[in-house]
Design a protein around this motif. Structure first.
Motif, PDB file in Angstrom:
ATOM      1  N   SER A 147       0.817  -1.207   0.000  1.00  0.00           N
ATOM      2  CA  SER A 147       0.000   0.000   0.000  1.00  0.00           C
ATOM      3  C   SER A 147       0.857   1.266   0.000  1.00  0.00           C
ATOM      4  O   SER A 147       0.332   2.352  -0.177  1.00  0.00           O
ATOM      5  CB  SER A 147      -0.991   0.056   1.175  1.00  0.00           C
ATOM      6  OG  SER A 147      -2.083   0.888   0.835  1.00  0.00           O
ATOM      7  N   ALA A 199      -0.763  15.765   0.892  1.00  0.00           N
ATOM      8  CA  ALA A 199      -0.742  14.355   1.277  1.00  0.00           C
ATOM      9  C   ALA A 199      -1.960  13.681   0.683  1.00  0.00           C
ATOM     10  O   ALA A 199      -2.934  14.363   0.316  1.00  0.00           O
ATOM     11  CB  ALA A 199      -0.784  14.216   2.805  1.00  0.00           C
ATOM     12  N   GLY A 200      -1.908  12.358   0.612  1.00  0.00           N
ATOM     13  CA  GLY A 200      -3.070  11.621   0.154  1.00  0.00           C
ATOM     14  C   GLY A 200      -4.277  11.938   1.013  1.00  0.00           C
ATOM     15  O   GLY A 200      -5.385  12.165   0.509  1.00  0.00           O
ATOM     16  N   SER A 201      -4.061  11.981   2.319  1.00  0.00           N
ATOM     17  CA  SER A 201      -5.177  12.230   3.229  1.00  0.00           C
ATOM     18  C   SER A 201      -5.777  13.624   2.993  1.00  0.00           C
ATOM     19  O   SER A 201      -6.993  13.796   3.083  1.00  0.00           O
ATOM     20  CB  SER A 201      -4.707  12.088   4.676  1.00  0.00           C
ATOM     21  OG  SER A 201      -3.474  12.733   4.855  1.00  0.00           O
ATOM     22  N   GLU A 244      -7.934  13.378   0.032  1.00  0.00           N
ATOM     23  CA  GLU A 244      -9.220  12.755   0.401  1.00  0.00           C
ATOM     24  C   GLU A 244     -10.171  13.805   0.962  1.00  0.00           C
ATOM     25  O   GLU A 244     -11.337  13.884   0.564  1.00  0.00           O
ATOM     26  CB  GLU A 244      -9.012  11.693   1.495  1.00  0.00           C
ATOM     27  CG  GLU A 244      -8.306  10.444   1.043  1.00  0.00           C
ATOM     28  CD  GLU A 244      -7.983   9.539   2.228  1.00  0.00           C
ATOM     29  OE1 GLU A 244      -8.692   9.595   3.253  1.00  0.00           O
ATOM     30  OE2 GLU A 244      -7.004   8.784   2.132  1.00  0.00           O
ATOM     31  N   HIS A 282      -8.106   2.103   3.950  1.00  0.00           N
ATOM     32  CA  HIS A 282      -7.022   2.750   4.682  1.00  0.00           C
ATOM     33  C   HIS A 282      -7.632   3.614   5.775  1.00  0.00           C
ATOM     34  O   HIS A 282      -8.695   4.212   5.581  1.00  0.00           O
ATOM     35  CB  HIS A 282      -6.251   3.633   3.689  1.00  0.00           C
ATOM     36  CG  HIS A 282      -4.905   4.069   4.161  1.00  0.00           C
ATOM     37  ND1 HIS A 282      -4.693   5.274   4.792  1.00  0.00           N
ATOM     38  CD2 HIS A 282      -3.701   3.470   4.071  1.00  0.00           C
ATOM     39  CE1 HIS A 282      -3.396   5.385   5.069  1.00  0.00           C
ATOM     40  NE2 HIS A 282      -2.776   4.318   4.636  1.00  0.00           N
ATOM     41  N   THR A 302      -7.048   6.492   6.851  1.00  0.00           N
ATOM     42  CA  THR A 302      -7.281   7.915   6.567  1.00  0.00           C
ATOM     43  C   THR A 302      -8.668   8.155   5.992  1.00  0.00           C
ATOM     44  O   THR A 302      -9.219   9.244   6.164  1.00  0.00           O
ATOM     45  CB  THR A 302      -6.244   8.449   5.562  1.00  0.00           C
ATOM     46  OG1 THR A 302      -6.160   7.558   4.451  1.00  0.00           O
ATOM     47  CG2 THR A 302      -4.873   8.592   6.199  1.00  0.00           C
ATOM     48  N   ASP A 349     -10.299   5.906  -3.812  1.00  0.00           N
ATOM     49  CA  ASP A 349      -8.977   6.165  -3.242  1.00  0.00           C
ATOM     50  C   ASP A 349      -7.949   5.653  -4.256  1.00  0.00           C
ATOM     51  O   ASP A 349      -7.874   4.461  -4.531  1.00  0.00           O
ATOM     52  CB  ASP A 349      -8.865   5.423  -1.902  1.00  0.00           C
ATOM     53  CG  ASP A 349      -7.510   5.592  -1.218  1.00  0.00           C
ATOM     54  OD1 ASP A 349      -6.496   5.700  -1.936  1.00  0.00           O
ATOM     55  OD2 ASP A 349      -7.468   5.599   0.022  1.00  0.00           O
ATOM     56  N   ALA A 396      -4.626   5.741  -4.189  1.00  0.00           N
ATOM     57  CA  ALA A 396      -3.251   5.528  -3.720  1.00  0.00           C
ATOM     58  C   ALA A 396      -2.627   4.286  -4.344  1.00  0.00           C
ATOM     59  O   ALA A 396      -1.413   4.159  -4.410  1.00  0.00           O
ATOM     60  CB  ALA A 396      -3.220   5.423  -2.194  1.00  0.00           C
ATOM     61  N   HIS A 408      -8.087  10.817  -5.068  1.00  0.00           N
ATOM     62  CA  HIS A 408      -6.790  11.470  -4.858  1.00  0.00           C
ATOM     63  C   HIS A 408      -5.737  10.510  -5.403  1.00  0.00           C
ATOM     64  O   HIS A 408      -5.979   9.303  -5.498  1.00  0.00           O
ATOM     65  CB  HIS A 408      -6.536  11.765  -3.379  1.00  0.00           C
ATOM     66  CG  HIS A 408      -6.143  10.561  -2.584  1.00  0.00           C
ATOM     67  ND1 HIS A 408      -7.055   9.753  -1.938  1.00  0.00           N
ATOM     68  CD2 HIS A 408      -4.935  10.002  -2.355  1.00  0.00           C
ATOM     69  CE1 HIS A 408      -6.438   8.760  -1.347  1.00  0.00           C
ATOM     70  NE2 HIS A 408      -5.131   8.872  -1.582  1.00  0.00           N
ATOM     71  N   ASN A 465      -1.405   9.591  -5.103  1.00  0.00           N
ATOM     72  CA  ASN A 465      -0.249   9.843  -4.254  1.00  0.00           C
ATOM     73  C   ASN A 465       0.981   9.965  -5.154  1.00  0.00           C
ATOM     74  O   ASN A 465       1.538   8.960  -5.572  1.00  0.00           O
ATOM     75  CB  ASN A 465      -0.046   8.705  -3.240  1.00  0.00           C
ATOM     76  CG  ASN A 465      -1.007   8.802  -2.074  1.00  0.00           C
ATOM     77  OD1 ASN A 465      -2.212   8.856  -2.263  1.00  0.00           O
ATOM     78  ND2 ASN A 465      -0.483   8.839  -0.873  1.00  0.00           N
ATOM     79  N   HIS A 485       3.709  10.827  -4.175  1.00  0.00           N
ATOM     80  CA  HIS A 485       4.779  10.244  -3.368  1.00  0.00           C
ATOM     81  C   HIS A 485       4.566   8.744  -3.190  1.00  0.00           C
ATOM     82  O   HIS A 485       4.948   8.176  -2.204  1.00  0.00           O
ATOM     83  CB  HIS A 485       4.868  10.948  -2.002  1.00  0.00           C
ATOM     84  CG  HIS A 485       3.548  11.060  -1.293  1.00  0.00           C
ATOM     85  ND1 HIS A 485       2.560  11.905  -1.703  1.00  0.00           N
ATOM     86  CD2 HIS A 485       3.059  10.435  -0.205  1.00  0.00           C
ATOM     87  CE1 HIS A 485       1.524  11.791  -0.905  1.00  0.00           C
ATOM     88  NE2 HIS A 485       1.801  10.898   0.020  1.00  0.00           N
ATOM     89  N   LYS A 486       3.931   8.102  -4.121  1.00  0.00           N
ATOM     90  CA  LYS A 486       3.921   6.646  -4.182  1.00  0.00           C
ATOM     91  C   LYS A 486       4.117   6.318  -5.656  1.00  0.00           C
ATOM     92  O   LYS A 486       5.231   6.120  -6.108  1.00  0.00           O
ATOM     93  CB  LYS A 486       2.603   6.058  -3.655  1.00  0.00           C
ATOM     94  CG  LYS A 486       2.467   6.162  -2.141  1.00  0.00           C
ATOM     95  CD  LYS A 486       1.161   5.576  -1.615  1.00  0.00           C
ATOM     96  CE  LYS A 486       1.079   5.769  -0.102  1.00  0.00           C
ATOM     97  NZ  LYS A 486      -0.241   5.423   0.436  1.00  0.00           N
TER      98      LYS A 486
HETATM   99  C1  LIG Z   1      -1.001   5.971   1.610  1.00  0.00           C
HETATM  100  C2  LIG Z   1      -2.457   5.814   1.479  1.00  0.00           C
HETATM  101  C3  LIG Z   1      -3.325   6.868   1.837  1.00  0.00           C
HETATM  102  C4  LIG Z   1      -2.892   8.143   2.513  1.00  0.00           C
HETATM  103  O1  LIG Z   1      -1.869   8.871   1.905  1.00  0.00           O
HETATM  104  P1  LIG Z   1      -0.978   9.855   2.801  1.00  0.00           P
HETATM  105  O2  LIG Z   1      -0.155  10.600   1.817  1.00  0.00           O
HETATM  106  O3  LIG Z   1      -0.162   8.979   3.706  1.00  0.00           O
HETATM  107  O4  LIG Z   1      -1.882  10.737   3.589  1.00  0.00           O
HETATM  108  C5  LIG Z   1      -4.682   6.678   1.625  1.00  0.00           C
HETATM  109  N1  LIG Z   1      -5.160   5.531   1.128  1.00  0.00           N
HETATM  110  C6  LIG Z   1      -4.347   4.495   0.789  1.00  0.00           C
HETATM  111  C7  LIG Z   1      -4.938   3.235   0.214  1.00  0.00           C
HETATM  112  C8  LIG Z   1      -2.971   4.596   0.969  1.00  0.00           C
HETATM  113  O5  LIG Z   1      -2.176   3.563   0.663  1.00  0.00           O
END
Ligand SMILES: *Cc1c(COP(=O)(O)O)cnc(C)c1O
Length: 515
Positions: free
Chosen positions: A60, A120-122, A125, A154, A156, A230, A232, A252, A254, A256-257
């Motif tokens: 994740s 951030a991902g959160s 969201e 997740h 968040t 989501d 991510a 959203h 990420n 940074h992923k």
């Molecule tokens: C990482 C992640 C998030 C949150 O992202 P952040 O940048 O850590 O706030 C939300 N949902 C999923 C499925 C994730 O893997």
């Protein structure tokens, strides 16, 4: 201009100058030469078990390569020294980069509009749910207050829904790890007229592509709600499927992923919120920069108009260098790698969830609960033992307690995957020795992992295994295990106890008191 000699360090009123001591901690008063500082930083880097030593198979989290060419531009002052509120006419280049990156993200996801503002991902969201909230309020849905969230989500997700003023109702998952269709239909009926949104992760954090995602989105739309996907886990989708086309209204991402910005350790992130046309008017904007979002937006989600703009060159370079075909291939290799790991490990560790065809998405959950029942060996024991091999642990006990979630990503070559698989097989043999009664759990290498140099070189040794096996679990040489041995710096700690009993390593609070 003043001459240097006229510039005084106290050319302000003397009652403003600080009299109290500050920066008293030894860390601020020990390294006075550049040589000493360099060595201190090197010491810290040597303790780190990071991507420059090993794969980080954190499910994740998508810990993929942060390529040097992608990272280099963020050291250029043209990006790194730009003030977030610098006038538009002085920031044309950055703005062009932001607009190109935005267009590419829209093309990749099949959505219509994006805001790169969330850090951030959160935050993405929260921005996305706020867009849903405001859209509903303006379209006769202000009484809608329920956000459905599957149990695989997740953490968040639920927090963001509550922050956006919604009430969370959990939807169950079936034994295959999919969102339960009967349960979602039951919840839609139970909260008829009140459904604001469904927040669903695709592919799910159970590591499978939900086959019913199209039906699930349609059921929510029929009930008058909006679908938040989501995004991510986009590393399993880029080039293969588009959330904006299979029924989602907003997501959203990420950066940074999936898009190579380094993360972990609290560094800056970028969690773009990306939506279909009807939600575009409700994406974040900024009172100090009219070009940062629609005039009808809810205001800023983070302080700066374009969020963590200085790190966007990383994702821009990644997409530009990979191109469409390269991005698609990366997704395919990520999925292939995860399935390779799953196939290689499935006889030693049960795979918790697979799709109908026995395949998984870009990550796999191995189930340790039966192993724990039979041998006493826990996910912690396995995670810590992996450190003796020089591996970072997979994700532990998320989204299912007592399991490990492994995401290899496309960045790991077959040799690193095989090294990981061999380590896991050696650990399986160590578990078998405990189950068969050959080694007592408390005296086993698994329970006493990870092994620091100090631990291994003590005079007394009363464990059920040799020192050599402690340091070199294989007894042989996997990869660079012997010549490039990583010694963990801290042996087993009680993580849960530590989380609940914080100890501050700084000066005592009394040292900070104003007297
Ligand atoms: C990482 C992640 C998030 C949150 O992202 P952040 O940048 O850590 O706030 C939300 N949902 C999923 C499925 C994730 O893997």
């Amino acid at each position: 201009m003043k001459k240097a000699t006229e510039i005084s360090h106290d050319n302000f009123s003397s009652d403003l100058s600080r009299k109290s001591a500050f920066l008293q901690h030894p860390i601020f008063n020990t390294y006075h030469s550049e040589t000493a500082m360099l060595r201190y930083l090197r010491t810290l880097a040597d303790r780190d078990l990071a991507l420059d030593r090993t794969m980080i198979p954190l499910g994740s989290c998508t810990m993929k390569l942060n390529a040097t060419t992608e990272m280099e531009p963020i050291t250029w002052p043209e990006f790194s020294a730009l003030h977030p509120f610098a006038p538009a006419e002085q920031t044309q280049g950055s703005r062009r980069l932001i607009s190109q990156l935005s267009d590419w993200l829209v093309a990749i996801t099949g959505y219509d509009a994006v805001s790169l503002q969330p850090n951030a991902g959160s935050q993405g969201e929260f921005a996305g749910l706020l867009a849903i909230r405001n859209y509903l309020n303006n379209n006769g849905g202000s009484e809608r207050d329920i956000c459905l969230i599957p149990s695989s989500a997740h953490g968040t997700n639920a927090a963001s829904a509550v922050m956006a003023g919604m009430k969370v109702v959990v939807v169950e998952c079936d034994e295959m790890g999919n969102v339960s269709l009967p349960d979602i239909r039951a919840k839609i009926a139970e909260y008829s007229g009140r459904i604001a949104a469904l927040m669903v992760t695709y592919p799910s954090t159970h590591g499978v592509f939900e086959e019913a995602i199209g039906d699930i989105c349609a059921a929510i739309h029929d009930a008058g709600g909006q679908v938040y996907v989501d995004g991510a886990n986009l590393n399993a989708l880029v080039g293969l499927a588009q959330p904006g086309k299979f029924g989602a209204d907003v997501s959203h991402l990420n950066l940074h992923k999936t898009f190579c910005i380094p993360h972990g350790g609290g560094g800056p992130g970028v969690g773009p919120v990306i939506a279909r046309k009807h939600l575009a008017p409700y994406l974040p904007n900024h009172p100090l920069d009219p070009s940062a979002g629609p005039a009808s937006g809810p205001g800023p989600i983070s302080a700066a108009p374009f969020g963590s703009a200085s790190i966007l060159p990383i994702s821009w370079s990644y997409i530009r260098m990979m191109g469409g075909d390269g991005l698609t291939r990366a997704t395919q290799v990520a999925i292939l790698s995860a399935n390779y790991v799953a196939q290689q490990l499935k006889n030693d560790y049960p795979i918790l969830y697979t799709g109908r065809n026995g395949l998984i998405a870009h990550e796999c959950i191995i189930d340790i609960r039966e192993i724990t029942k039979d041998s006493g060996v826990t996910v912690d024991d396995i995670a810590k033992r992996l450190m003796d091999f020089g591996f970072h642990a997979p994700t532990m006990s998320f989204p299912v307690a007592g399991t490990l979630m492994i995401e290899p990503t496309e960045s790991e070559d077959i040799h690193e995957l095989d090294r990981f698989i061999e380590a896991m097989k050696i650990i399986a043999a160590e578990i078998a020795a405990i189950t068969e009664g050959k080694v007592a759990l408390e005296k086993s290498a698994l329970r006493n992992a990870p092994h620091t140099a100090e631990d291994l070189l003590r005079t007394e040794w009363d464990r059920g295994y040799s020192r050599e096996i402690g340091a070199f679990p294989a007894g042989s040489n996997i990869g660079l295990m012997r010549s490039g041995k990583y010694f963990p710096t801290v042996s087993r700690i009680d993580g849960a106890y530590g989380d609940r009993n914080l100890v501050c390593a700084c000066e005592p609070i009394s040292a900070l008191a104003i007297n």
